[in-house]
Design a protein around this motif. Structure first.
Motif, PDB file in Angstrom:
ATOM      1  N   HIS A 195     -16.983   6.048  -5.232  1.00  0.00           N
ATOM      2  CA  HIS A 195     -17.854   5.441  -4.223  1.00  0.00           C
ATOM      3  C   HIS A 195     -17.244   4.188  -3.600  1.00  0.00           C
ATOM      4  CE1 HIS A 195     -20.953   7.916  -6.271  1.00  0.00           C
ATOM      5  NE2 HIS A 195     -21.454   7.994  -5.060  1.00  0.00           N
ATOM      6  N   ALA A 196     -16.048   3.829  -3.995  1.00  0.00           N
ATOM      7  CA  ALA A 196     -15.421   2.626  -3.451  1.00  0.00           C
ATOM      8  C   ALA A 196     -15.164   2.784  -1.956  1.00  0.00           C
ATOM      9  CB  ALA A 196     -14.116   2.346  -4.178  1.00  0.00           C
ATOM     10  N   PRO A 197     -15.316   1.712  -1.180  1.00  0.00           N
ATOM     11  CA  PRO A 197     -15.019   1.786   0.257  1.00  0.00           C
ATOM     12  C   PRO A 197     -13.567   2.195   0.495  1.00  0.00           C
ATOM     13  CG  PRO A 197     -16.201  -0.231  -0.281  1.00  0.00           C
ATOM     14  CD  PRO A 197     -15.830   0.396  -1.589  1.00  0.00           C
ATOM     15  N   GLU A 198     -13.340   2.961   1.546  1.00  0.00           N
ATOM     16  CA  GLU A 198     -12.007   3.476   1.829  1.00  0.00           C
ATOM     17  C   GLU A 198     -10.991   2.360   2.029  1.00  0.00           C
ATOM     18  OE1 GLU A 198     -11.834   6.466   4.822  1.00  0.00           O
ATOM     19  OE2 GLU A 198     -13.539   7.586   4.016  1.00  0.00           O
ATOM     20  N   LEU A 214      -9.866   1.256  -1.340  1.00  0.00           N
ATOM     21  CA  LEU A 214      -9.034   2.262  -1.993  1.00  0.00           C
ATOM     22  C   LEU A 214      -7.601   2.195  -1.468  1.00  0.00           C
ATOM     23  CD1 LEU A 214     -11.453   5.339  -2.033  1.00  0.00           C
ATOM     24  CD2 LEU A 214     -10.580   4.121  -4.033  1.00  0.00           C
ATOM     25  N   ARG A 215      -7.456   1.955  -0.187  1.00  0.00           N
ATOM     26  CA  ARG A 215      -6.113   1.905   0.410  1.00  0.00           C
ATOM     27  C   ARG A 215      -5.282   0.737  -0.118  1.00  0.00           C
ATOM     28  NH1 ARG A 215      -9.230   3.497   5.001  1.00  0.00           N
ATOM     29  NH2 ARG A 215      -8.734   5.662   5.562  1.00  0.00           N
ATOM     30  N   GLU A 216      -5.936  -0.241  -0.713  1.00  0.00           N
ATOM     31  CA  GLU A 216      -5.207  -1.380  -1.259  1.00  0.00           C
ATOM     32  C   GLU A 216      -4.526  -1.040  -2.579  1.00  0.00           C
ATOM     33  OE1 GLU A 216      -7.953  -4.574  -1.585  1.00  0.00           O
ATOM     34  OE2 GLU A 216      -8.239  -4.803   0.584  1.00  0.00           O
ATOM     35  N   VAL A 217      -4.885   0.094  -3.179  1.00  0.00           N
ATOM     36  CA  VAL A 217      -4.291   0.493  -4.458  1.00  0.00           C
ATOM     37  C   VAL A 217      -2.972   1.208  -4.183  1.00  0.00           C
ATOM     38  CG1 VAL A 217      -4.594   1.858  -6.557  1.00  0.00           C
ATOM     39  CG2 VAL A 217      -6.556   0.685  -5.528  1.00  0.00           C
ATOM     40  N   ASP A 218      -1.906   0.729  -4.776  1.00  0.00           N
ATOM     41  CA  ASP A 218      -0.586   1.304  -4.554  1.00  0.00           C
ATOM     42  C   ASP A 218      -0.558   2.766  -5.000  1.00  0.00           C
ATOM     43  OD1 ASP A 218       2.158   1.116  -3.777  1.00  0.00           O
ATOM     44  OD2 ASP A 218       2.681   1.113  -5.901  1.00  0.00           O
ATOM     45  N   GLY A 219      -0.105   3.638  -4.103  1.00  0.00           N
ATOM     46  CA  GLY A 219      -0.025   5.063  -4.419  1.00  0.00           C
ATOM     47  C   GLY A 219      -1.136   5.887  -3.823  1.00  0.00           C
ATOM     48  N   ILE A 220      -2.160   5.225  -3.266  1.00  0.00           N
ATOM     49  CA  ILE A 220      -3.279   5.945  -2.666  1.00  0.00           C
ATOM     50  C   ILE A 220      -2.995   6.185  -1.178  1.00  0.00           C
ATOM     51  CG2 ILE A 220      -5.642   5.616  -1.816  1.00  0.00           C
ATOM     52  CD1 ILE A 220      -5.762   6.636  -4.526  1.00  0.00           C
ATOM     53  N   GLY A 221      -3.173   7.427  -0.754  1.00  0.00           N
ATOM     54  CA  GLY A 221      -3.041   7.779   0.652  1.00  0.00           C
ATOM     55  C   GLY A 221      -4.254   8.565   1.113  1.00  0.00           C
ATOM     56  N   MET A 277       0.858  -1.194   0.000  1.00  0.00           N
ATOM     57  CA  MET A 277       0.000   0.000   0.000  1.00  0.00           C
ATOM     58  C   MET A 277       0.884   1.231   0.000  1.00  0.00           C
ATOM     59  SD  MET A 277      -2.929   1.113   2.710  1.00  0.00           S
ATOM     60  CE  MET A 277      -1.799   1.326   4.050  1.00  0.00           C
ATOM     61  N   GLY A 278       0.608   2.193  -0.899  1.00  0.00           N
ATOM     62  CA  GLY A 278       1.439   3.379  -1.010  1.00  0.00           C
ATOM     63  C   GLY A 278       0.909   4.506  -0.171  1.00  0.00           C
ATOM     64  N   SER A 279       1.685   5.549  -0.063  1.00  0.00           N
ATOM     65  CA  SER A 279       1.285   6.737   0.693  1.00  0.00           C
ATOM     66  C   SER A 279       1.907   7.946   0.066  1.00  0.00           C
ATOM     67  CB  SER A 279       1.753   6.613   2.144  1.00  0.00           C
ATOM     68  OG  SER A 279       1.575   7.841   2.809  1.00  0.00           O
ATOM     69  N   GLU A 280       1.125   9.057  -0.044  1.00  0.00           N
ATOM     70  CA  GLU A 280       1.648  10.251  -0.675  1.00  0.00           C
ATOM     71  C   GLU A 280       2.870  10.796   0.053  1.00  0.00           C
ATOM     72  OE1 GLU A 280      -1.509   9.774   0.066  1.00  0.00           O
ATOM     73  OE2 GLU A 280      -2.889  10.682  -1.362  1.00  0.00           O
ATOM     74  N   SER A 281       2.868  10.695   1.383  1.00  0.00           N
ATOM     75  CA  SER A 281       3.907  11.330   2.165  1.00  0.00           C
ATOM     76  C   SER A 281       5.235  10.589   2.090  1.00  0.00           C
ATOM     77  CB  SER A 281       3.466  11.431   3.629  1.00  0.00           C
ATOM     78  OG  SER A 281       3.205  10.142   4.141  1.00  0.00           O
ATOM     79  N   LYS A 322      -5.372   5.358 -13.864  1.00  0.00           N
ATOM     80  CA  LYS A 322      -5.607   4.135 -14.635  1.00  0.00           C
ATOM     81  C   LYS A 322      -5.660   2.908 -13.728  1.00  0.00           C
ATOM     82  CE  LYS A 322      -3.902   5.597 -19.149  1.00  0.00           C
ATOM     83  NZ  LYS A 322      -2.993   5.306 -20.281  1.00  0.00           N
ATOM     84  N   ALA A 323      -4.826   2.895 -12.688  1.00  0.00           N
ATOM     85  CA  ALA A 323      -4.847   1.776 -11.748  1.00  0.00           C
ATOM     86  C   ALA A 323      -6.179   1.711 -10.999  1.00  0.00           C
ATOM     87  CB  ALA A 323      -3.693   1.907 -10.763  1.00  0.00           C
ATOM     88  N   LEU A 324      -6.714   2.857 -10.627  1.00  0.00           N
ATOM     89  CA  LEU A 324      -7.993   2.908  -9.930  1.00  0.00           C
ATOM     90  C   LEU A 324      -9.120   2.391 -10.818  1.00  0.00           C
ATOM     91  CD1 LEU A 324      -7.584   6.356  -8.161  1.00  0.00           C
ATOM     92  CD2 LEU A 324      -7.940   4.178  -6.987  1.00  0.00           C
ATOM     93  N   LEU A 325      -9.110   2.796 -12.080  1.00  0.00           N
ATOM     94  CA  LEU A 325     -10.153   2.334 -12.995  1.00  0.00           C
ATOM     95  C   LEU A 325     -10.028   0.840 -13.264  1.00  0.00           C
ATOM     96  CD1 LEU A 325     -10.310   5.286 -15.531  1.00  0.00           C
ATOM     97  CD2 LEU A 325     -12.109   4.564 -13.972  1.00  0.00           C
ATOM     98  N   LYS A 326      -8.808   0.352 -13.363  1.00  0.00           N
ATOM     99  CA  LYS A 326      -8.613  -1.085 -13.568  1.00  0.00           C
ATOM    100  C   LYS A 326      -9.133  -1.879 -12.374  1.00  0.00           C
ATOM    101  CE  LYS A 326      -5.089  -4.546 -14.657  1.00  0.00           C
ATOM    102  NZ  LYS A 326      -3.637  -4.781 -14.931  1.00  0.00           N
ATOM    103  N   ARG A 327      -8.956  -1.314 -11.182  1.00  0.00           N
ATOM    104  CA  ARG A 327      -9.377  -2.017  -9.961  1.00  0.00           C
ATOM    105  C   ARG A 327     -10.884  -1.972  -9.758  1.00  0.00           C
ATOM    106  NH1 ARG A 327     -11.319  -4.098  -6.263  1.00  0.00           N
ATOM    107  NH2 ARG A 327     -10.534  -4.447  -4.150  1.00  0.00           N
TER     108      ARG A 327
END
Length: 254
Positions: free
Chosen positions: A78-81, A84-91, A1-5, A64-69
């Motif tokens: 509207h995806a559950p939080e 969303l956190r399982e997508v690499d790069g999402i914080g 799981m990624g994080s912006e910071s 693109k990763a979000l749309l693929k997922r």
């Protein structure tokens, strides 16, 4: 799981090394302003939505990763939080931005319903119900209460259940309608599975509510079932919804 910071690509580039995506962002903004949102694809709109959350990153790969997922723009916001956190790069900043979009869409749709005659704007009713419920992880049973002009008096979630069922109490539905002086109701619930096809329990519950409401002068205009794969209208399906004997027991819709 990624994080912006912590993601190294989110660090500010050296002053003499302008980010490679800078020109792309400007071109995307220009196309949005000049040609409108319809000129942009789902991933491009998502890119723009994430600009504020990720000011120093190329947001195209993440969009693109979000749309693929998740499949579509609506399903992403509207995806559950937790998903969303399982997508690499999402914080957290990105999640907040996406949930802001979902909240804004719901607020706008609800405002449109309140300003219009519900039954003369049936597509708006469907769009509002789907935007607010189609991607929920748990079943919800909600009621739109209408006055004699078919204007919305109140929109209330009466019950929230599990992933595949929720209890419904016909007596409570009618009690609330009488409290609000509603002359008609629209019943709505979602199927988290995605398939909006009504179950026998859905049909029987609808008949029971009609049976109690009808003698009191309250019309049940429809029972709408929404899912991420579409919606079903029991009225539109021309099911036999003739009044059942008035029974006050609870139903479990599935």
């Amino acid at each position: 799981m990624g994080s912006e910071s912590t993601d190294p690509v989110d660090k500010k580039p050296a002053r003499d090394e302008p980010p490679h995506y800078h020109g792309h962002r400007e071109r995307l903004r220009a196309r949005f302003h000049d040609a409108g949102a319809d000129a942009l694809s789902d991933y491009e709109l998502l890119e723009m939505a994430l600009f504020a959350a990720l000011p120093r990153r190329d947001t195209k790969p993440l969009a693109k990763a979000l749309l693929k997922r998740f499949g579509s723009f609506a399903e992403v916001v509207h995806a559950p939080e937790n998903l969303l956190r399982e997508v690499d790069g999402i914080g957290e900043a990105s999640i907040t931005q996406l949930k802001l979009l979902a909240a804004a869409a719901g607020r706008i749709a609800k405002g449109e319903i309140k300003r219009s005659l519900a039954l003369s704007s049936w597509n708006d009713v469907i769009a509002y119900c789907r935007s607010d419920m189609a991607f929920a992880e748990k079943e919800q049973f909600r009621i739109l209460f209408l006055d004699k002009r078919n204007q919305l008096i109140a929109d209330e979630v009466q019950q929230t259940g599990t992933v595949d069922h929720t209890p419904v109490y016909p007596r409570e539905v009618i009690k609330r309608a009488l409290e609000l002086s509603a002359t008609a109701v629209i019943l709505v619930h979602n199927h988290p599975s995605g398939d909006p096809s009504p179950s026998q329990a859905d049909i029987q519950m609808t008949k029971a509510i009609i049976g109690i409401a009808s003698p009191l002068g309250i019309s049940v205009h429809d029972h709408i079932i929404v899912g991420k794969n579409g919606h079903a209208s029991l009225k539109g399906m021309r099911l036999n919804l003739a009044c059942a004997p008035a029974r006050l027991r609870a139903f479990t819709i599935r």
